[in-house]
Design an enzyme around this catalytic site. Structure first.
Site, PDB file in Angstrom:
ATOM      1  N   VAL A  58       0.853  -1.186   0.000  1.00 10.71           N
ATOM      2  CA  VAL A  58       0.000   0.000   0.000  1.00 10.71           C
ATOM      3  C   VAL A  58       0.890   1.239   0.000  1.00 10.71           C
ATOM      4  CG1 VAL A  58      -1.756   1.301   1.252  1.00 10.71           C
ATOM      5  CG2 VAL A  58      -1.873  -1.191   1.205  1.00 10.71           C
ATOM      6  N   ALA A 103       4.513   4.132   2.945  1.00 11.06           N
ATOM      7  CA  ALA A 103       4.029   2.898   2.316  1.00 11.06           C
ATOM      8  C   ALA A 103       4.163   1.766   3.334  1.00 11.06           C
ATOM      9  CB  ALA A 103       4.840   2.568   1.077  1.00 11.06           C
ATOM     10  N   LYS A 104       3.568   0.653   3.040  1.00 11.51           N
ATOM     11  CA  LYS A 104       3.784  -0.552   3.853  1.00 11.51           C
ATOM     12  C   LYS A 104       3.418  -1.759   3.018  1.00 11.51           C
ATOM     13  CE  LYS A 104       4.640  -1.122   8.340  1.00 11.51           C
ATOM     14  NZ  LYS A 104       5.580  -0.228   8.998  1.00 11.51           N
ATOM     15  N   GLY A 105       4.101  -2.853   3.268  1.00  5.39           N
ATOM     16  CA  GLY A 105       3.789  -4.083   2.557  1.00  5.39           C
ATOM     17  C   GLY A 105       3.524  -5.199   3.549  1.00  5.39           C
TER      18      GLY A 105
END
Ligand code: GLU
Length: 414
Positions: A58, A103-105
């Site tokens: 995201v 962001a982050k995954g």
């Protein structure tokens, strides 16, 4: 009340928006990520079977610079949780005043149940599925829960192989051998203690001999405990997912770590009393450092906390009601987006070193980290004083305000 990470993040944004009298359109923009990518990660297991895992990346907002944020491997992860965490990254980078968006995954996976080879295949497949949206000027991943320097080496290699040339600056938190920065691994934990030092001055807390309890003994918790011990604090309690230990006259974090490496748990360490994670939160101590998971300090234990200060090394460890309860009790809380921004700050140093093909000595990284953390704390503290608010509100206002100002000067395309 039932909270999700996303409902909490949105409530925090609302609070900042209200205090900042934020333009309604900008508020709406910031409530949603710019891009969410969902992928299906198919891999062959060591026994020959095929398995499929869900992954997401995201990208919240990138108005202050490329997207930046960790990748976490966790079985229960949801897209909404990753959205919330990506939003926190946006504010965090703005508070640290580094040129990134958030962001982050995440990959739904129990990393403890896969072999190293299987984890490598998951990582490489995941990266290959999102590679078009990554890059040193687009989105730069880093470690998060249950990923580490090795995972980042696989990210770098996969990205580089697919591009056809070596791109160390595409990811941070790598091993030093392939362009990782000195001091990156310790940075989040050390940064937490830089904040604790600043906050202690404001509440007249003498840290020499002060007792500290740390929940979570992963990378962040261990290095926070170690940095606390270095400045003369007494680390009286630590815990991991299996439980905790307490010793009134203090523990040596390095010895506890080697015990954990041998036995798989901090429990059973010599001359200690075993305690539960719940007891750790309620331990008699001056500084409590939740460094594990979300929602650990809730309305059912907030009134039992004995610490004078809570430093949120984890992301989102305190529920909003508990936050309010701690505030009413006069407990000083250093919010996650300030307390743990040392990790992404050192990531920024790593990226700068990679882009300039330099390698800085540890002392330089640590000095610059302390400067950045001190400045971030001072900025948040000054705004909180001005607004007569707690540090979390000050931090949110600072972070959201900086991002909103960037949107204002850039304008909306087309
Ligand atoms: N995962 C860390 C965080 O939540 C570090 C992110 C980074 O270095 O990009 O802040």
């Amino acid at each position: 009340m039932e909270h999700t990470a996303l409902s909490v993040a949105l409530a925090q944004l609302n609070l900042a928006a209200q205090k900042l009298e934020l333009n309604a359109g900008i508020h709406k923009m910031l409530s949603q990520p710019k891009r969410s990518i969902m992928v299906s990660i198919d891999i062959r297991l060591d026994n020959g079977d095929i398995d499929v895992f869900n992954g997401v990346r995201v990208q919240h907002w990138d108005v202050r610079g490329p997207f930046k944020g960790g990748i976490r491997y966790y079985p229960g992860i949801t897209i909404d949780e990753v959205k919330a965490l990506s939003m926190l990254m946006t504010w965090k980078c703005a508070i640290a005043d580094i040129p990134y968006g958030g962001a982050k995954g995440g990959v739904c996976i129990d990393s403890k149940k896969l072999t190293k080879q299987e984890l490598e295949r998951v990582t490489r497949r995941y990266v290959s599925l999102i590679v078009d949206y990554l890059g040193p000027h687009r989105d730069i991943p880093a470690p998060d829960m249950y990923t580490d320097a090795q995972t980042m080496a696989w990210v770098m290699d996969t990205y580089s192989q697919l591009k056809g040339y070596s791109v160390p600056e595409c990811v941070t938190g790598k091993p030093v051998e392939v362009g990782g920065s000195e001091g990156r691994t310790e940075a989040t934990g050390r940064g937490v203690i830089h904040c604790v030092k600043q906050a202690a001055q404001n509440i007249d807390l003498k840290l020499k001999g002060a007792s500290v309890a740390v929940q979570g003994f992963g990378n962040v918790g261990y290095h926070a405990a170690q940095a606390a011990a270095e400045i003369g604090c007494k680390v009286v309690a630590v815990s991991d997912s299996t439980g905790g230990i307490y010793r009134a006259d203090g523990l040596n974090p390095t010895q506890v770590l080697s015990h954990k490496e041998k036995t798989g748990s901090v429990q059973g360490f010599k001359d200690c009393r075993n305690i539960t994670n719940q007891e750790l939160i309620e331990t008699q101590c001056e500084v409590l450092i939740p460094a594990a998971m979300e929602n650990q300090i809730t309305c059912s234990n907030a009134d039992k906390i004995k610490a004078r200060m809570v430093a949120e090394a984890a992301n989102g460890p305190t529920t909003p009601e508990a936050d309010q309860a701690l505030h009413e009790r006069g407990i000083c809380l250093i919010p996650d987006i300030l307390a743990n921004c040392g990790g992404v700050t050192a990531s920024y140093f790593e990226w700068v070193q990679n882009l300039t093909r330099e390698h800085w000595p540890l002392q330089k990284v640590n000095r610059k980290l302390e400067e950045k953390m001190t400045k971030a704390f001072e900025d948040v503290h000054a705004l909180s004083q001005k607004e007569e608010s707690d540090l979390r509100t000050g931090a949110l206002m600072l972070g959201v305000g900086r991002v909103a100002n960037a949107i204002k000067v850039l304008g909306i395309w087309p």
